[in-house]
Design an enzyme around this catalytic site. Structure first.
Site, short mmCIF file in Angstrom:
data_model
loop_
_atom_site.label_atom_id
_atom_site.label_comp_id
_atom_site.label_asym_id
_atom_site.label_seq_id
_atom_site.Cartn_x
_atom_site.Cartn_y
_atom_site.Cartn_z
N ASP A 57 0.84 -1.20 0.00
CA ASP A 57 0.00 0.00 0.00
C ASP A 57 0.88 1.25 0.00
O ASP A 57 1.69 1.45 0.90
CB ASP A 57 -0.89 0.00 1.24
N SER A 101 -7.13 4.30 -1.36
CA SER A 101 -6.92 2.85 -1.38
C SER A 101 -8.19 2.06 -1.66
O SER A 101 -8.13 0.97 -2.23
CB SER A 101 -6.31 2.39 -0.06
N THR A 166 -8.11 -1.35 1.81
CA THR A 166 -7.60 -2.27 0.78
C THR A 166 -8.28 -3.63 0.83
O THR A 166 -8.74 -4.13 -0.20
CB THR A 166 -6.08 -2.40 0.87
N GLU A 224 -11.09 -2.64 25.12
CA GLU A 224 -10.26 -1.79 25.97
C GLU A 224 -8.92 -1.50 25.30
O GLU A 224 -8.31 -2.37 24.69
CB GLU A 224 -10.02 -2.46 27.33
N PHE A 283 -5.06 -9.38 15.70
CA PHE A 283 -3.90 -9.22 16.56
C PHE A 283 -3.74 -7.82 17.16
O PHE A 283 -2.76 -7.55 17.85
CB PHE A 283 -2.63 -9.60 15.78
#
Length: 519
Positions: A57, A101, A166, A224, A283
């Site tokens: 990108d 994008s 993207t 959180e 993640f």
């Protein structure tokens, strides 16, 4: 010549470069070796059982050149630079010379150019027009829909949010790329479904075998923030009480398929790829951390290479083949902040992921493409000596005797400010006062806006494998999806007889258009 032997030859030649005098004989010998390599290539016209598309990108031509030098000097190569087939893509969209994008990804993955900042819809949908986006005639089907219809497994990996601009056109149709979750959608868009829900609830999203990246804040309500994993104030955070990760799990359980969910390095390593048919890896709350400061420990976040290899191990079990999209999304993120060192490192890490892929696949039946969605405003300035740091000082200006760096930006944010007031005069800041090699250093920019903006120049496309030779000149960006479909016999090219009729109709239409122009 076998591709592995070619790569070894190139590596060996680069290795001896530093030990051999670069006289006339050296350069002629190197050129002749390139001729022999070029003559050894034969077009691969096998059907592409598998297709892998890597998207850097914001990885414009200057970024590639600078990253190559950053990695290991002027004579080195990034993983894709030795691919036999190279072309250029025009990145403009239907209403902007310089695109974003979402519109460019819609062109890349759907074969249709469209408006600035819309997702998976054609140019009949103005930005933020929910009603127009509900008309299915305006929807742009993606290569994922085509691949799944042909019985192929699909997956995508990104260092950004999995709902970001993207990857979104692979599975969603939205009048605004910012509608990643419901909290950023206006009251007049209540009939439209946010991008995250489309990923989990709709087709082709719910049938994607591998989904990995960041974006917890768009998938789960009221997550959180922590010091190491903050929320992204620029993006929406889900507030409607939904937990779409749990929805994804319940859907897979109901369908009686084996699945795995991972949230850190340790959990990803423990995924049994022989058993798992589906994998959801989220993640980070927002984007995955920049590679230079990413926590690589058990509770940390995986690299692009780690995610790509894991994805391939799951997808390669598909008897009918697979289609994998991998985005190095943080190249763009770093450029927007005018921090070239981070952008170059992210590009090198994309190269590492491509190298790892080449160790796994067979290019006899796998089409591997590396390209970008758009360029950036990075400038490569003269005249630094060969062998010096690409992030260092180029020389001093003959105008004001102030140093300037080899890399700078044409546009940038406040951190890229190039001038200070001295004795009531605007004087350019001398970058030699700073460590310009630091990841946190922001290169100077000529024009200050809120951030460094995209560039509008063509981007390169590199390819190896079946029908890679179809990338050979300057192409419109939407051409990529058409080549993918043709090479792998999906979409309109799933039936070879139908393929012939498509070309026949196109010839008739082109001839008719030609006659109209003559009248």
């Amino acid at each position: 010549m076998h591709v592995t032997l070619i790569y070894f030859t190139i590596f060996f030649l680069d290795f001896v470069t530093h030990a051999v005098k670069e006289d006339s004989g050296y350069w002629r010998s190197k050129a002749r070796m390139e001729i022999r390599r070029s003559l050894s290539y034969e077009w691969n016209t096998n059907e592409a059982k598998n297709v892998i598309i890597f998207v850097g990108d914001g990885m414009g031509p200057n970024t590639i050149t600078a990253s190559r030098i950053f990695r290991s000097g002027e004579t080195s190569s990034l993983a894709w630079e030795d691919f036999p087939h190279v072309g250029l893509l025009k990145t403009y969209n239907t209403n902007k010379q310089v695109p974003d994008s979402a519109s460019t990804a819609t062109a890349l993955f759907g074969g249709i150019k469209t408006n600035y900042e819309v997702v998976g819809v054609n140019a009949n949908v103005p930005l933020r027009d929910c009603e127009a986006s509900l008309n299915t005639d305006n929807h742009v089907e993606s290569i994922f829909s085509w691949a799944q219809a042909a019985g192929k497994a699909t997956g995508f990996v990104t260092t950004t949010r999995v709902t970001h601009a993207t990857p979104a056109p692979l599975y969603a149709h939205s009048a605004d790329r910012k509608w990643e979750c419901e909290s950023r959608m206006p009251p007049n868009a209540t009939r439209c479904k946010d991008i995250a829900r489309q990923l989990i609830e709709n087709e082709p999203g719910r049938n994607i075998k591998v989904i990995m990246g960041g974006g917890r804040q768009t998938l789960k309500s009221n997550v959180e923030a922590t010091e190491s994993d903050p929320l992204d104030a620029w993006a929406c955070s889900r507030q409607d009480g939904r937990d779409l990760v749990d929805t994804w799990k319940r859907d897979k359980s109901a369908r009686k398929v084996k699945f795995a969910v991972a949230e850190n390095n340790e959990q990803l390593r423990k995924v049994d790829t022989d058993q798992a048919e589906y994998l959801l890896g989220i993640f980070a709350n927002s984007h995955i951390s920049m590679d230079w400061k990413r926590d690589q420990g058990p509770k940390g976040q995986p690299s692009l290479e780690d995610m790509t290899v894991k994805a391939l191990k799951i997808l390669e079990k598909s008897a009918n083949g697979y289609l994998l999209v991998v985005e190095g999304g943080l190249i763009d993120f770093a450029h927007h902040r005018g921090q070239a060192a981070q952008a170059l490192r992210e590009t090198v890490r994309l190269s590492d992921a491509v190298n790892a892929t080449l160790q796994i696949i067979r290019t006899e039946d796998t089409l591997l493409i590396v390209t970008s969605d758009h360029s950036h405003s990075l400038a490569f300035n003269g005249y630094s000596d060969r062998g010096t740091s690409i992030l260092g000082i180029a020389q001093r200006s003959k105008h004001d005797n102030t140093a300037y760096t080899t890399l700078s930006y044409s546009t940038g944010g406040p951190n890229n400010y190039a001038y200070e007031i001295t004795n009531n005069k605007a004087v350019r800041v001398d970058p030699s006062r700073f460590d310009t090699n630091e990841f946190t250093y922001s290169q100077q920019a000529a024009i200050i806006t809120d951030e460094a903006y995209h560039g509008g120049c063509d981007v390169a496309i590199f390819a190896i494998g079946p029908y890679a030779h179809l990338f050979h000149s300057v192409h419109e960006q939407n051409y990529v999806a058409e080549v993918v479909a043709f090479a792998s016999s999906i979409g309109e090219y799933g039936n070879k007889e139908n393929s012939a009729s498509i070309f026949a109709v196109d010839c008739i239409l082109s001839f008719g258009l030609f006659l109209t122009m003559l009248m």
